[in-house]
Design an enzyme around this catalytic site. Structure first.
Site, short mmCIF file in Angstrom:
data_model
loop_
_atom_site.label_atom_id
_atom_site.label_comp_id
_atom_site.label_asym_id
_atom_site.label_seq_id
_atom_site.Cartn_x
_atom_site.Cartn_y
_atom_site.Cartn_z
N GLU A 1 19.48 40.82 36.79
CA GLU A 1 19.88 39.74 37.67
C GLU A 1 21.06 40.10 38.56
OE1 GLU A 1 20.63 37.72 33.82
OE2 GLU A 1 21.99 36.57 35.05
N CYS B 1 26.88 36.39 33.28
CA CYS B 1 26.02 37.56 33.06
C CYS B 1 24.90 37.28 32.08
CB CYS B 1 26.83 38.70 32.48
SG CYS B 1 28.42 38.85 33.22
N1 SAH Z 1 30.42 45.46 31.23
C1 SAH Z 1 31.30 45.26 32.31
C2 SAH Z 1 30.69 44.52 33.50
C3 SAH Z 1 29.80 43.32 33.23
S1 SAH Z 1 30.54 41.81 32.75
C4 SAH Z 1 32.57 44.57 31.86
O1 SAH Z 1 32.69 44.31 30.67
O2 SAH Z 1 33.47 44.39 32.65
C5 SAH Z 1 31.41 41.23 34.13
C6 SAH Z 1 32.50 40.23 33.77
O3 SAH Z 1 31.95 38.92 33.44
C7 SAH Z 1 33.32 40.69 32.59
O4 SAH Z 1 34.69 40.53 32.83
C8 SAH Z 1 32.84 39.76 31.51
O5 SAH Z 1 33.79 39.69 30.51
C9 SAH Z 1 32.59 38.45 32.27
N2 SAH Z 1 31.75 37.47 31.56
C10 SAH Z 1 30.79 37.68 30.66
N3 SAH Z 1 30.30 36.53 30.17
C11 SAH Z 1 30.97 35.53 30.78
C12 SAH Z 1 30.95 34.11 30.69
N4 SAH Z 1 30.13 33.48 29.84
N5 SAH Z 1 31.80 33.41 31.49
C13 SAH Z 1 32.65 34.06 32.35
N6 SAH Z 1 32.71 35.39 32.46
C14 SAH Z 1 31.91 36.13 31.69
#
Ligand code: SAH
Length: 361
Positions: free
Chosen positions: A92, A337
Protein backbone atom coordinates in the site's frame (compact mmCIF):
# COMPACT_ATOMS: atom_id res chain seq x y z
CA UNK A 1 -2.85 -17.69 -6.16
CA UNK A 2 0.70 -16.43 -5.70
CA UNK A 3 2.82 -16.37 -8.88
CA UNK A 4 6.54 -16.03 -9.42
CA UNK A 5 7.61 -12.38 -9.43
CA UNK A 6 8.55 -11.01 -12.85
CA UNK A 7 11.56 -8.81 -13.57
CA UNK A 8 10.53 -5.29 -14.48
CA UNK A 9 11.89 -2.51 -16.65
CA UNK A 10 11.93 -0.07 -13.72
CA UNK A 11 14.56 -2.25 -12.00
CA UNK A 12 17.08 -0.80 -14.47
CA UNK A 13 18.74 2.51 -15.24
CA UNK A 14 18.72 3.94 -18.78
CA UNK A 15 22.27 2.60 -19.32
CA UNK A 16 21.25 -0.89 -18.17
CA UNK A 17 18.21 -0.87 -20.47
CA UNK A 18 20.46 0.22 -23.34
CA UNK A 19 22.70 -2.79 -22.68
CA UNK A 20 19.71 -5.18 -22.77
CA UNK A 21 18.39 -3.56 -25.97
CA UNK A 22 21.78 -3.99 -27.63
CA UNK A 23 22.05 -7.59 -26.42
CA UNK A 24 18.65 -8.35 -27.96
CA UNK A 25 19.92 -6.94 -31.26
CA UNK A 26 17.77 -3.79 -31.50
CA UNK A 27 19.05 -0.33 -32.47
CA UNK A 28 20.08 1.96 -29.62
CA UNK A 29 17.24 4.48 -30.07
CA UNK A 30 14.81 1.82 -28.83
CA UNK A 31 16.39 2.17 -25.35
CA UNK A 32 15.16 5.74 -24.97
CA UNK A 33 11.66 4.75 -26.16
CA UNK A 34 11.44 1.88 -23.66
CA UNK A 35 12.86 4.04 -20.87
CA UNK A 36 10.34 6.85 -21.56
CA UNK A 37 7.47 4.33 -21.75
CA UNK A 38 8.46 2.82 -18.40
CA UNK A 39 8.48 6.25 -16.72
CA UNK A 40 5.16 7.26 -18.27
CA UNK A 41 3.95 3.99 -16.71
CA UNK A 42 2.10 2.84 -19.79
CA UNK A 43 1.83 -0.75 -20.90
CA UNK A 44 3.63 -2.02 -24.03
CA UNK A 45 0.34 -1.97 -25.95
CA UNK A 46 -0.29 1.70 -25.09
CA UNK A 47 2.90 2.75 -26.82
CA UNK A 48 2.62 4.27 -30.28
CA UNK A 49 6.33 3.97 -31.04
CA UNK A 50 7.58 0.70 -29.55
CA UNK A 51 6.78 -1.93 -32.21
CA UNK A 52 5.37 -5.33 -31.35
CA UNK A 53 8.57 -7.12 -32.29
CA UNK A 54 10.40 -5.15 -29.58
CA UNK A 55 7.75 -5.51 -26.87
CA UNK A 56 7.56 -9.25 -27.61
CA UNK A 57 11.30 -9.55 -27.14
CA UNK A 58 10.76 -7.93 -23.73
CA UNK A 59 7.80 -10.11 -22.76
CA UNK A 60 9.66 -11.40 -19.70
CA UNK A 61 9.94 -7.82 -18.38
CA UNK A 62 6.89 -6.26 -16.75
CA UNK A 63 6.47 -2.58 -17.55
CA UNK A 64 3.70 -1.77 -15.03
CA UNK A 65 5.00 -3.67 -11.98
CA UNK A 66 2.72 -2.11 -9.32
CA UNK A 67 -0.89 -1.77 -10.49
CA UNK A 68 -3.38 0.33 -8.56
CA UNK A 69 -6.26 -1.99 -7.66
CA UNK A 70 -7.94 0.09 -5.00
CA UNK A 71 -8.07 3.77 -4.16
CA UNK A 72 -9.68 5.47 -1.16
CA UNK A 73 -9.85 9.27 -1.02
CA UNK A 74 -10.01 10.79 2.45
CA UNK A 75 -10.02 14.27 3.93
CA UNK A 76 -8.06 17.03 2.14
CA UNK A 77 -7.32 14.86 -0.87
CA UNK A 78 -5.24 12.27 1.00
CA UNK A 79 -5.47 9.16 -1.14
CA UNK A 80 -4.68 5.65 -0.07
CA UNK A 81 -3.74 3.07 -2.72
CA UNK A 82 -3.39 -0.67 -2.88
CA UNK A 83 -0.89 -1.91 -5.46
CA UNK A 84 -0.97 -5.38 -6.99
CA UNK A 85 2.46 -6.82 -7.83
CA UNK A 86 3.24 -9.42 -10.50
CA UNK A 87 3.24 -12.31 -8.02
CA UNK A 88 -0.18 -11.21 -6.69
CA UNK A 89 1.33 -9.69 -3.54
CA UNK A 90 -0.26 -6.48 -2.37
CA UNK A 91 1.39 -3.39 -0.86
CA UNK A 92 0.00 0.00 0.00
CA UNK A 93 0.88 3.64 -0.40
CA UNK A 94 -0.55 7.05 0.44
CA UNK A 95 -0.64 10.32 -1.52
CA UNK A 96 -0.54 13.44 0.65
CA UNK A 97 -1.18 16.75 -1.13
CA UNK A 98 0.53 19.79 0.33
CA UNK A 99 1.12 23.45 -0.44
CA UNK A 100 4.87 22.96 -0.73
CA UNK A 101 4.58 19.85 -2.92
CA UNK A 102 2.83 16.53 -3.00
CA UNK A 103 4.22 13.58 -1.11
CA UNK A 104 3.82 9.91 -1.78
CA UNK A 105 4.40 7.39 0.99
CA UNK A 106 5.39 3.97 -0.37
CA UNK A 107 6.27 0.44 0.75
CA UNK A 108 9.66 -1.27 0.55
CA UNK A 109 8.66 -4.81 1.56
CA UNK A 110 5.59 -7.01 1.41
CA UNK A 111 4.75 -7.31 5.11
CA UNK A 112 7.46 -6.61 7.67
CA UNK A 113 9.66 -8.69 9.97
CA UNK A 114 9.93 -6.07 12.72
CA UNK A 115 6.69 -6.87 14.54
CA UNK A 116 6.22 -3.47 16.24
CA UNK A 117 3.29 -3.65 18.63
CA UNK A 118 1.32 -0.67 17.26
CA UNK A 119 1.90 -1.31 13.56
CA UNK A 120 -0.36 -3.27 11.22
CA UNK A 121 2.32 -4.06 8.59
CA UNK A 122 4.05 -6.76 10.60
CA UNK A 123 0.96 -8.68 11.71
CA UNK A 124 1.66 -11.51 9.25
CA UNK A 125 5.46 -11.16 9.22
CA UNK A 126 7.68 -10.52 6.23
CA UNK A 127 6.60 -11.98 2.89
CA UNK A 128 9.39 -10.62 0.67
CA UNK A 129 11.52 -7.65 -0.32
CA UNK A 130 10.37 -5.35 -3.13
CA UNK A 131 12.68 -4.87 -6.12
CA UNK A 132 13.90 -1.35 -7.00
CA UNK A 133 11.41 -1.30 -9.88
CA UNK A 134 8.48 -2.31 -7.69
CA UNK A 135 9.30 0.53 -5.31
CA UNK A 136 9.67 2.94 -8.22
CA UNK A 137 6.48 1.57 -9.78
CA UNK A 138 4.40 2.80 -6.83
CA UNK A 139 5.66 6.37 -7.37
CA UNK A 140 5.09 6.15 -11.13
CA UNK A 141 1.59 4.71 -10.68
CA UNK A 142 0.51 7.55 -8.38
CA UNK A 143 2.19 10.14 -10.60
CA UNK A 144 0.21 8.87 -13.57
CA UNK A 145 -3.02 8.52 -11.60
CA UNK A 146 -2.68 12.16 -10.48
CA UNK A 147 -2.10 13.22 -14.11
CA UNK A 148 1.62 13.80 -13.72
CA UNK A 149 4.23 13.13 -16.39
CA UNK A 150 8.00 12.74 -16.33
CA UNK A 151 8.56 16.45 -17.01
CA UNK A 152 5.57 17.76 -15.11
CA UNK A 153 5.48 15.62 -12.01
CA UNK A 154 2.45 15.38 -9.72
CA UNK A 155 4.81 14.29 -6.95
CA UNK A 156 7.76 16.14 -5.48
CA UNK A 157 8.48 14.27 -2.24
CA UNK A 158 8.79 10.61 -1.33
CA UNK A 159 8.69 9.02 2.10
CA UNK A 160 9.63 5.38 2.66
CA UNK A 161 7.12 4.88 5.45
CA UNK A 162 4.74 2.35 3.98
CA UNK A 163 5.07 -1.31 4.88
CA UNK A 164 8.51 -2.78 5.45
CA UNK A 165 11.81 -1.84 7.01
CA UNK A 166 13.77 -0.08 4.21
CA UNK A 167 17.19 -0.78 5.73
CA UNK A 168 16.44 -4.53 5.76
CA UNK A 169 16.07 -4.27 1.96
CA UNK A 170 19.15 -2.09 1.72
CA UNK A 171 20.52 -2.71 -1.81
CA UNK A 172 17.14 -2.48 -3.53
CA UNK A 173 16.19 0.66 -1.63
CA UNK A 174 19.48 2.39 -2.41
CA UNK A 175 19.15 1.44 -6.07
CA UNK A 176 15.58 2.77 -6.06
CA UNK A 177 16.82 6.12 -4.69
CA UNK A 178 19.49 6.31 -7.40
CA UNK A 179 16.95 5.45 -10.13
CA UNK A 180 14.20 7.85 -9.04
CA UNK A 181 16.69 10.70 -8.57
CA UNK A 182 18.53 10.14 -11.87
CA UNK A 183 18.62 13.34 -13.91
CA UNK A 184 17.39 11.55 -17.04
CA UNK A 185 14.74 9.73 -14.95
CA UNK A 186 12.10 11.21 -12.65
CA UNK A 187 14.77 13.54 -11.27
CA UNK A 188 13.32 13.66 -7.75
CA UNK A 189 16.08 15.11 -5.59
CA UNK A 190 17.38 12.84 -2.80
CA UNK A 191 16.82 15.88 -0.55
CA UNK A 192 13.10 15.33 -1.10
CA UNK A 193 13.28 11.67 -0.11
CA UNK A 194 12.85 10.53 3.50
CA UNK A 195 13.83 7.08 4.68
CA UNK A 196 12.27 5.94 7.94
CA UNK A 197 13.91 3.15 9.95
CA UNK A 198 13.34 1.46 13.27
CA UNK A 199 17.10 1.85 13.71
CA UNK A 200 19.14 -0.85 11.92
CA UNK A 201 22.35 0.75 13.16
CA UNK A 202 24.97 -0.93 10.95
CA UNK A 203 22.99 0.00 7.83
CA UNK A 204 22.76 3.64 8.95
CA UNK A 205 26.59 3.77 8.82
CA UNK A 206 26.54 2.28 5.31
CA UNK A 207 23.85 4.71 4.15
CA UNK A 208 25.91 7.65 5.42
CA UNK A 209 28.61 6.67 2.92
CA UNK A 210 26.37 6.37 -0.17
CA UNK A 211 26.68 10.05 -1.06
CA UNK A 212 22.88 10.37 -1.12
CA UNK A 213 21.64 13.43 0.80
CA UNK A 214 18.31 11.89 1.82
CA UNK A 215 16.57 12.67 5.10
CA UNK A 216 16.89 9.95 7.70
CA UNK A 217 14.08 9.43 10.19
CA UNK A 218 14.38 7.16 13.19
CA UNK A 219 11.26 5.52 14.64
CA UNK A 220 12.31 5.95 18.24
CA UNK A 221 8.95 5.89 20.06
CA UNK A 222 10.53 5.50 23.52
CA UNK A 223 13.39 7.14 25.36
CA UNK A 224 14.60 4.12 27.31
CA UNK A 225 15.55 0.65 26.05
CA UNK A 226 13.35 -0.88 28.74
CA UNK A 227 10.23 0.88 27.42
CA UNK A 228 11.17 0.49 23.79
CA UNK A 229 11.61 -3.26 24.15
CA UNK A 230 8.01 -3.53 25.32
CA UNK A 231 6.63 -2.74 21.87
CA UNK A 232 9.54 -2.85 19.42
CA UNK A 233 11.25 -6.28 19.36
CA UNK A 234 14.18 -4.77 17.39
CA UNK A 235 15.05 -2.77 20.53
CA UNK A 236 16.51 -5.99 21.95
CA UNK A 237 19.07 -5.96 19.12
CA UNK A 238 20.02 -2.27 18.87
CA UNK A 239 20.22 0.02 21.90
CA UNK A 240 18.95 3.59 21.79
CA UNK A 241 22.46 4.80 22.62
CA UNK A 242 23.90 3.04 19.55
CA UNK A 243 21.07 4.26 17.32
CA UNK A 244 21.60 7.89 18.37
CA UNK A 245 25.36 7.50 17.84
CA UNK A 246 24.72 6.19 14.31
CA UNK A 247 22.26 9.03 13.63
CA UNK A 248 24.85 11.59 14.82
CA UNK A 249 27.34 10.00 12.43
CA UNK A 250 24.78 10.26 9.63
CA UNK A 251 24.46 13.98 10.33
CA UNK A 252 28.20 14.59 10.47
CA UNK A 253 28.77 12.70 7.21
CA UNK A 254 25.88 14.06 5.17
CA UNK A 255 25.02 17.39 6.81
CA UNK A 256 21.39 16.24 6.83
CA UNK A 257 19.49 16.84 10.07
CA UNK A 258 18.03 13.56 11.38
CA UNK A 259 14.41 13.36 12.53
CA UNK A 260 13.03 11.17 15.29
CA UNK A 261 9.50 9.81 15.24
CA UNK A 262 8.04 9.61 18.72
CA UNK A 263 4.59 8.03 18.97
CA UNK A 264 2.61 9.27 21.93
CA UNK A 265 1.42 6.29 23.93
CA UNK A 266 0.45 6.25 27.58
CA UNK A 267 4.01 5.06 28.42
CA UNK A 268 5.95 7.37 26.11
CA UNK A 269 3.95 10.41 27.26
CA UNK A 270 4.79 9.97 30.94
CA UNK A 271 6.80 12.69 32.64
CA UNK A 272 9.85 10.42 33.23
CA UNK A 273 9.81 9.36 29.57
CA UNK A 274 9.82 12.95 28.36
CA UNK A 275 12.68 13.76 30.80
CA UNK A 276 14.66 10.86 29.31
CA UNK A 277 13.86 12.06 25.79
CA UNK A 278 15.13 15.55 26.59
CA UNK A 279 18.35 14.14 28.15
CA UNK A 280 18.89 11.92 25.13
CA UNK A 281 18.50 14.53 22.40
CA UNK A 282 19.05 17.97 23.94
CA UNK A 283 21.68 20.02 22.12
CA UNK A 284 21.66 17.84 19.02
CA UNK A 285 20.75 19.25 15.58
CA UNK A 286 17.68 17.04 15.28
CA UNK A 287 13.92 17.33 14.90
CA UNK A 288 11.23 15.34 16.70
CA UNK A 289 7.92 14.40 15.10
CA UNK A 290 5.39 13.67 17.81
CA UNK A 291 2.93 11.18 16.39
CA UNK A 292 -0.65 10.69 17.38
CA UNK A 293 -1.19 6.97 16.90
CA UNK A 294 -3.78 5.85 14.41
CA UNK A 295 -5.91 3.22 16.06
CA UNK A 296 -5.27 -0.25 14.61
CA UNK A 297 -8.17 -2.61 15.08
CA UNK A 298 -5.98 -5.66 15.65
CA UNK A 299 -3.71 -3.89 18.16
CA UNK A 300 -4.38 -2.45 21.55
CA UNK A 301 -2.04 0.44 22.13
CA UNK A 302 -3.37 3.39 23.99
CA UNK A 303 -2.49 6.80 22.66
CA UNK A 304 -2.40 10.07 24.58
CA UNK A 305 -4.70 13.06 24.15
CA UNK A 306 -4.27 16.36 22.29
CA UNK A 307 -3.63 18.36 25.45
CA UNK A 308 -0.75 16.12 26.56
CA UNK A 309 0.70 16.16 23.01
CA UNK A 310 0.79 19.96 23.15
CA UNK A 311 2.40 19.97 26.60
CA UNK A 312 5.11 17.59 25.40
CA UNK A 313 5.87 19.74 22.37
CA UNK A 314 6.21 22.75 24.66
CA UNK A 315 8.59 20.92 27.06
CA UNK A 316 10.78 19.91 24.13
CA UNK A 317 10.83 23.42 22.67
CA UNK A 318 11.63 24.91 26.08
CA UNK A 319 14.68 22.67 26.01
CA UNK A 320 15.68 23.91 22.58
CA UNK A 321 14.51 20.77 20.76
CA UNK A 322 12.55 21.45 17.61
CA UNK A 323 9.36 19.40 17.58
CA UNK A 324 6.09 19.21 15.68
CA UNK A 325 2.94 17.21 16.23
CA UNK A 326 2.24 15.13 13.13
CA UNK A 327 -1.25 15.90 11.92
CA UNK A 328 -3.03 12.65 11.79
CA UNK A 329 -3.88 12.75 8.12
CA UNK A 330 -5.18 9.51 6.83
CA UNK A 331 -6.66 8.15 10.04
CA UNK A 332 -10.09 8.38 8.40
CA UNK A 333 -8.89 6.09 5.62
CA UNK A 334 -6.76 3.71 7.68
CA UNK A 335 -3.60 5.65 6.91
CA UNK A 336 -1.52 3.66 9.41
CA UNK A 337 0.92 1.24 7.83
CA UNK A 338 -0.57 -2.02 6.74
CA UNK A 339 -4.13 -1.35 7.80
CA UNK A 340 -5.78 -1.11 4.41
CA UNK A 341 -3.94 -4.11 3.04
CA UNK A 342 -4.86 -6.21 6.07
CA UNK A 343 -8.53 -5.40 5.72
CA UNK A 344 -8.38 -6.14 2.01
CA UNK A 345 -6.66 -9.47 2.62
CA UNK A 346 -9.07 -10.44 5.36
CA UNK A 347 -11.77 -10.58 2.73
CA UNK A 348 -10.96 -14.05 1.42
CA UNK A 349 -13.01 -13.75 -1.70
CA UNK A 350 -10.80 -10.91 -2.85
CA UNK A 351 -7.65 -12.98 -2.33
CA UNK A 352 -9.06 -15.81 -4.38
CA UNK A 353 -9.86 -13.73 -7.40
CA UNK A 354 -8.19 -10.45 -8.18
CA UNK A 355 -9.53 -10.50 -11.69
CA UNK A 356 -12.87 -9.10 -10.57
CA UNK A 357 -11.08 -5.89 -9.55
CA UNK A 358 -10.39 -3.57 -12.39
CA UNK A 359 -7.01 -1.92 -12.50
CA UNK A 360 -7.27 1.81 -11.98
CA UNK A 361 -5.00 4.06 -13.99
N1 SAH B 1 9.99 0.29 9.25
C1 SAH B 1 10.19 1.67 9.11
C2 SAH B 1 9.24 2.36 8.14
C3 SAH B 1 7.77 1.98 8.17
S1 SAH B 1 6.77 2.56 9.47
C4 SAH B 1 10.17 2.35 10.46
O1 SAH B 1 10.01 1.66 11.45
O2 SAH B 1 10.39 3.54 10.53
C5 SAH B 1 6.62 4.27 9.26
C6 SAH B 1 6.22 5.00 10.53
O3 SAH B 1 4.81 4.82 10.85
C7 SAH B 1 7.03 4.53 11.73
O4 SAH B 1 7.50 5.62 12.47
C8 SAH B 1 6.00 3.74 12.49
O5 SAH B 1 6.39 3.64 13.81
C9 SAH B 1 4.70 4.53 12.24
N2 SAH B 1 3.47 3.80 12.53
C10 SAH B 1 3.23 2.48 12.48
N3 SAH B 1 2.00 2.18 12.90
C11 SAH B 1 1.40 3.34 13.23
C12 SAH B 1 0.12 3.70 13.76
N4 SAH B 1 -0.79 2.77 14.05
N5 SAH B 1 -0.13 5.02 13.97
C13 SAH B 1 0.82 5.96 13.69
N6 SAH B 1 2.03 5.68 13.20
C14 SAH B 1 2.34 4.39 12.99
Amino acid sequence: MIHKRKKCIQDYSYEEIAAIVLEKGFPKFRSQQIFELSLSYRDWLESSNVPKVVSEAFSDYEIVPAKIISKVIGRRGVTKYLFLLTDNSIVEGVYLPNNYGNTVCISTQVGCAMGCEFCASGINGLIRDLSPGEIQGQVLAVNREKNGTKNNRAISNIVLMGSGEPLNNYCNVVKFIRLISAENGMNISPRNITLSTCGITDKIYLLAKEGLPITLTISLHAASDFDRQKFMPIAKVYSIKDIVKAADYYYSSTGRRVSYEYALTKISSKEESIDDLVKLLKGKPIHINLIRLNPVQEKEVLGSDDKRADEIRKILEDNGISATIRRSLGSDIEGACGQLRNHFLSDEKKIRDFSEYSVIN
